[in-house]
Motif scaffolding. Structure first.
Motif, PDB file in Angstrom:
ATOM      1  N   GLN A  69       0.828  -1.207   0.000  1.00  0.00           N
ATOM      2  CA  GLN A  69       0.000   0.000   0.000  1.00  0.00           C
ATOM      3  C   GLN A  69       0.865   1.262   0.000  1.00  0.00           C
ATOM      4  OE1 GLN A  69      -3.781  -0.202   0.109  1.00  0.00           O
ATOM      5  NE2 GLN A  69      -2.762  -1.947  -0.859  1.00  0.00           N
ATOM      6  N   THR A  70       0.373   2.292  -0.690  1.00  0.00           N
ATOM      7  CA  THR A  70       1.072   3.573  -0.777  1.00  0.00           C
ATOM      8  C   THR A  70       0.084   4.714  -0.616  1.00  0.00           C
ATOM      9  OG1 THR A  70       2.752   2.672  -2.270  1.00  0.00           O
ATOM     10  CG2 THR A  70       2.512   5.063  -2.214  1.00  0.00           C
ATOM     11  N   SER A  71       0.425   5.653   0.256  1.00  0.00           N
ATOM     12  CA  SER A  71      -0.319   6.899   0.425  1.00  0.00           C
ATOM     13  C   SER A  71       0.685   8.036   0.282  1.00  0.00           C
ATOM     14  CB  SER A  71      -0.989   6.936   1.810  1.00  0.00           C
ATOM     15  OG  SER A  71      -1.623   8.190   2.038  1.00  0.00           O
ATOM     16  N   PRO A  72       0.492   8.949  -0.659  1.00  0.00           N
ATOM     17  CA  PRO A  72       1.512   9.967  -0.935  1.00  0.00           C
ATOM     18  C   PRO A  72       1.810  10.866   0.261  1.00  0.00           C
ATOM     19  CG  PRO A  72      -0.098   9.859  -2.710  1.00  0.00           C
ATOM     20  CD  PRO A  72      -0.644   9.032  -1.591  1.00  0.00           C
ATOM     21  N   ALA A  73       3.094  11.177   0.433  1.00  0.00           N
ATOM     22  CA  ALA A  73       3.536  12.188   1.398  1.00  0.00           C
ATOM     23  C   ALA A  73       3.841  13.428   0.582  1.00  0.00           C
ATOM     24  CB  ALA A  73       4.759  11.698   2.158  1.00  0.00           C
ATOM     25  N   SER A  74       2.853  14.288   0.410  1.00  0.00           N
ATOM     26  CA  SER A  74       2.990  15.356  -0.585  1.00  0.00           C
ATOM     27  C   SER A  74       2.788  16.750  -0.021  1.00  0.00           C
ATOM     28  CB  SER A  74       2.025  15.093  -1.755  1.00  0.00           C
ATOM     29  OG  SER A  74       0.693  14.927  -1.279  1.00  0.00           O
ATOM     30  N   ASN A  75       1.554  17.204   0.145  1.00  0.00           N
ATOM     31  CA  ASN A  75       1.307  18.626   0.359  1.00  0.00           C
ATOM     32  C   ASN A  75       0.844  19.006   1.760  1.00  0.00           C
ATOM     33  OD1 ASN A  75      -1.220  17.483   0.243  1.00  0.00           O
ATOM     34  ND2 ASN A  75      -2.102  19.016  -1.128  1.00  0.00           N
ATOM     35  N   SER A  76       0.971  18.105   2.740  1.00  0.00           N
ATOM     36  CA  SER A  76       0.485  18.423   4.081  1.00  0.00           C
ATOM     37  C   SER A  76       1.407  17.864   5.153  1.00  0.00           C
ATOM     38  CB  SER A  76      -0.926  17.847   4.308  1.00  0.00           C
ATOM     39  OG  SER A  76      -1.852  18.397   3.388  1.00  0.00           O
ATOM     40  N   ASP A  77       1.438  18.562   6.302  1.00  0.00           N
ATOM     41  CA  ASP A  77       2.151  18.092   7.485  1.00  0.00           C
ATOM     42  C   ASP A  77       1.139  17.873   8.599  1.00  0.00           C
ATOM     43  OD1 ASP A  77       5.119  20.160   7.143  1.00  0.00           O
ATOM     44  OD2 ASP A  77       4.657  18.186   6.360  1.00  0.00           O
ATOM     45  N   PHE A  78       1.302  16.788   9.335  1.00  0.00           N
ATOM     46  CA  PHE A  78       0.426  16.489  10.457  1.00  0.00           C
ATOM     47  C   PHE A  78       1.255  16.604  11.735  1.00  0.00           C
ATOM     48  CE2 PHE A  78      -1.385  14.641   6.747  1.00  0.00           C
ATOM     49  CZ  PHE A  78      -2.751  14.791   6.890  1.00  0.00           C
ATOM     50  N   TYR A  79       0.952  17.616  12.522  1.00  0.00           N
ATOM     51  CA  TYR A  79       1.723  17.879  13.725  1.00  0.00           C
ATOM     52  C   TYR A  79       1.492  16.795  14.777  1.00  0.00           C
ATOM     53  CZ  TYR A  79       2.659  22.505  11.846  1.00  0.00           C
ATOM     54  OH  TYR A  79       3.077  23.537  11.051  1.00  0.00           O
ATOM     55  N   CYS A  80       2.576  16.306  15.336  1.00  0.00           N
ATOM     56  CA  CYS A  80       2.525  15.290  16.393  1.00  0.00           C
ATOM     57  C   CYS A  80       3.114  15.869  17.675  1.00  0.00           C
ATOM     58  CB  CYS A  80       3.289  14.045  15.956  1.00  0.00           C
ATOM     59  SG  CYS A  80       2.603  13.238  14.506  1.00  0.00           S
ATOM     60  N   SER A  81       2.935  17.168  17.886  1.00  0.00           N
ATOM     61  CA  SER A  81       3.552  17.815  19.036  1.00  0.00           C
ATOM     62  C   SER A  81       2.721  17.680  20.301  1.00  0.00           C
ATOM     63  CB  SER A  81       3.789  19.302  18.737  1.00  0.00           C
ATOM     64  OG  SER A  81       4.804  19.440  17.773  1.00  0.00           O
ATOM     65  N   ASP A  82       1.407  17.711  20.185  1.00  0.00           N
ATOM     66  CA  ASP A  82       0.545  17.661  21.361  1.00  0.00           C
ATOM     67  C   ASP A  82       0.282  16.204  21.736  1.00  0.00           C
ATOM     68  OD1 ASP A  82      -1.362  17.862  23.307  1.00  0.00           O
ATOM     69  OD2 ASP A  82      -2.552  19.389  22.257  1.00  0.00           O
ATOM     70  N   PRO A  83       0.753  15.751  22.898  1.00  0.00           N
ATOM     71  CA  PRO A  83       0.560  14.338  23.259  1.00  0.00           C
ATOM     72  C   PRO A  83      -0.898  13.949  23.436  1.00  0.00           C
ATOM     73  CG  PRO A  83       1.458  15.583  25.117  1.00  0.00           C
ATOM     74  CD  PRO A  83       1.515  16.500  23.924  1.00  0.00           C
ATOM     75  N   VAL A  84      -1.790  14.943  23.575  1.00  0.00           N
ATOM     76  CA  VAL A  84      -3.215  14.630  23.705  1.00  0.00           C
ATOM     77  C   VAL A  84      -3.779  14.138  22.381  1.00  0.00           C
ATOM     78  CG1 VAL A  84      -5.497  15.616  24.200  1.00  0.00           C
ATOM     79  CG2 VAL A  84      -3.517  16.263  25.586  1.00  0.00           C
ATOM     80  N   ASN A  85      -3.204  14.605  21.275  1.00  0.00           N
ATOM     81  CA  ASN A  85      -3.706  14.250  19.954  1.00  0.00           C
ATOM     82  C   ASN A  85      -3.059  12.958  19.463  1.00  0.00           C
ATOM     83  OD1 ASN A  85      -5.355  16.546  19.730  1.00  0.00           O
ATOM     84  ND2 ASN A  85      -3.602  17.779  19.079  1.00  0.00           N
ATOM     85  N   VAL A  86      -3.877  11.998  19.094  1.00  0.00           N
ATOM     86  CA  VAL A  86      -3.409  10.712  18.587  1.00  0.00           C
ATOM     87  C   VAL A  86      -4.021  10.488  17.212  1.00  0.00           C
ATOM     88  CG1 VAL A  86      -3.321   8.223  18.978  1.00  0.00           C
ATOM     89  CG2 VAL A  86      -3.248   9.796  20.929  1.00  0.00           C
ATOM     90  N   TRP A  87      -3.166  10.330  16.213  1.00  0.00           N
ATOM     91  CA  TRP A  87      -3.619  10.063  14.845  1.00  0.00           C
ATOM     92  C   TRP A  87      -3.725   8.561  14.625  1.00  0.00           C
ATOM     93  CZ3 TRP A  87      -5.074  14.185  12.039  1.00  0.00           C
ATOM     94  CH2 TRP A  87      -4.502  15.432  12.315  1.00  0.00           C
TER      95      TRP A  87
END
Length: 320
Positions: free
Chosen positions: A36-54
């Motif tokens: 499987q491939t999902s492009p790493a292209s035009n967006s950044d997902f911040y992982c700075s806040d430990p409360v937020n889990v992706w």
């Protein structure tokens, strides 16, 4: 929390790209293929806040064992992100089957390949699992993509969620990744000794590990031409001297099953089509996701000794 990047951010001359391979010294498998491939292209997902889990849901396209996961991580040197794999679909609360704590060692973007073989995540085509990302206020970001719903479909069909069940925002956001699958779910166990053919017999298989396909063929050789033999299998491996060789199959509390007699062909091969729908007894029914050890036994009067020998063993895991 996230932002679409401009073309300059993605392709500009100041962008730095580093490839990092995180491995537990596992070998590269010849049957390892990109799934499987999902492009790493035009967006950044911040992982700075430990409360937020992706949680990015991924659906396997081919059956096999998950081998590698690739992410593109941005942020300053020392930025940290926890990466986990959970089985089932997002939002998954199943226990992680694999996790790591990644720390950036280079500026800019690092393309990181994680060796996840130790998760032993065996998937049939269509099965889902989740990649989970969580930061700790150190500035880590993971690249991905965004397509506005009025502009078309997302770049990957499976949903992205943030902290709670439900597709994130307008549904156009996706974490960027690649996954690799190992399609050969067999591995040798134990060893074999030389027979009168001059070599030791080894066991291999052809066909699919998918029980629904039911076309797996057991093949052992070289063995003495024209001699009778059969295949056995059991729930575990063992090492026991037997005949002129070594018994590699262990029965545990269940015992060892024997398949019908075959004869070694002119090429020195003993073969048997494994019909998973017709086990020797109900106790030896092969269930999806189960693992069994197989071995060949054959007569070998020309070698003297006890008059029979065995191949090595082969551990086979069947797809869920």
């Amino acid at each position: 929390m996230l932002r679409p990047q401009s073309a300059l951010d993605v392709c500009g001359p100041l962008a730095l790209f580093t490839l990092v391979l995180l491995s537990t010294a596992a070998a590269v498998h010849a049957d390892e293929v990109v799934d499987q491939t999902s492009p790493a292209s035009n967006s950044d997902f911040y992982c700075s806040d430990p409360v937020n889990v992706w949680q990015q849901q991924i659906r396997a396209g081919i059956g096999g064992r998950l081998q590698k996961l690739e992410l593109v991580v941005r942020g300053p040197i020392g930025a940290e992100v926890d990466v986990r794999l959970r089985p089932s679909s997002a939002w998954s609360t199943d226990a992680p089957v694999w996790s790591t704590h990644f720390v950036k060692t280079a500026p800019g973007s690092e393309t990181v390949q994680f060796d996840v073989e130790s998760a032993n995540l065996i998937l049939a085509a269509g099965d889902t699992f989740v990649v989970e990302l969580q930061g700790n206020d150190t500035g880590a970001e993971v690249k991905g993509s965004y397509v506005h719903p009025t502009q078309g479909a997302p770049t990957y069909p499976e949903p992205l969620m943030l902290t709670v069940p439900g597709t994130y925002q307008d549904g156009g956001w996706r974490i960027g990744f690649r996954t690799w699958m190992e399609t050969d779910l067999s591995q040798p166990v134990c060893v074999s000794t030389a027979n009168s053919s001059g070599s030791a017999a080894t066991l291999a298989v052809t066909g699919s590990f998918d029980l629904a396909v039911n076309d797996l063929v057991l093949r052992a050789g070289p063995a003495p031409v024209g001699q009778p033999g059969f295949f056995v299998y059991g729930p575990e491996s063992d090492v026991v001297l037997l005949g002129d060789g070594i018994l590699c199959v262990g029965g545990g509390a269940l015992g060892i099953a024997r398949l019908p007699i075959e004869f070694v062909d002119g090429a020195g091969q003993l073969m048997h089509p494994l019909d998973v729908q017709a086990p020797p007894t109900a106790a030896f029914a092969i269930a999806p996701g189960s693992t069994w050890v197989f071995q060949a036994w054959f007569r070998d009067p020309a070698a003297g000794g006890t008059g029979f020998n065995l191949s090595d063993g082969l551990e086979i895991t069947f797809l869920p």
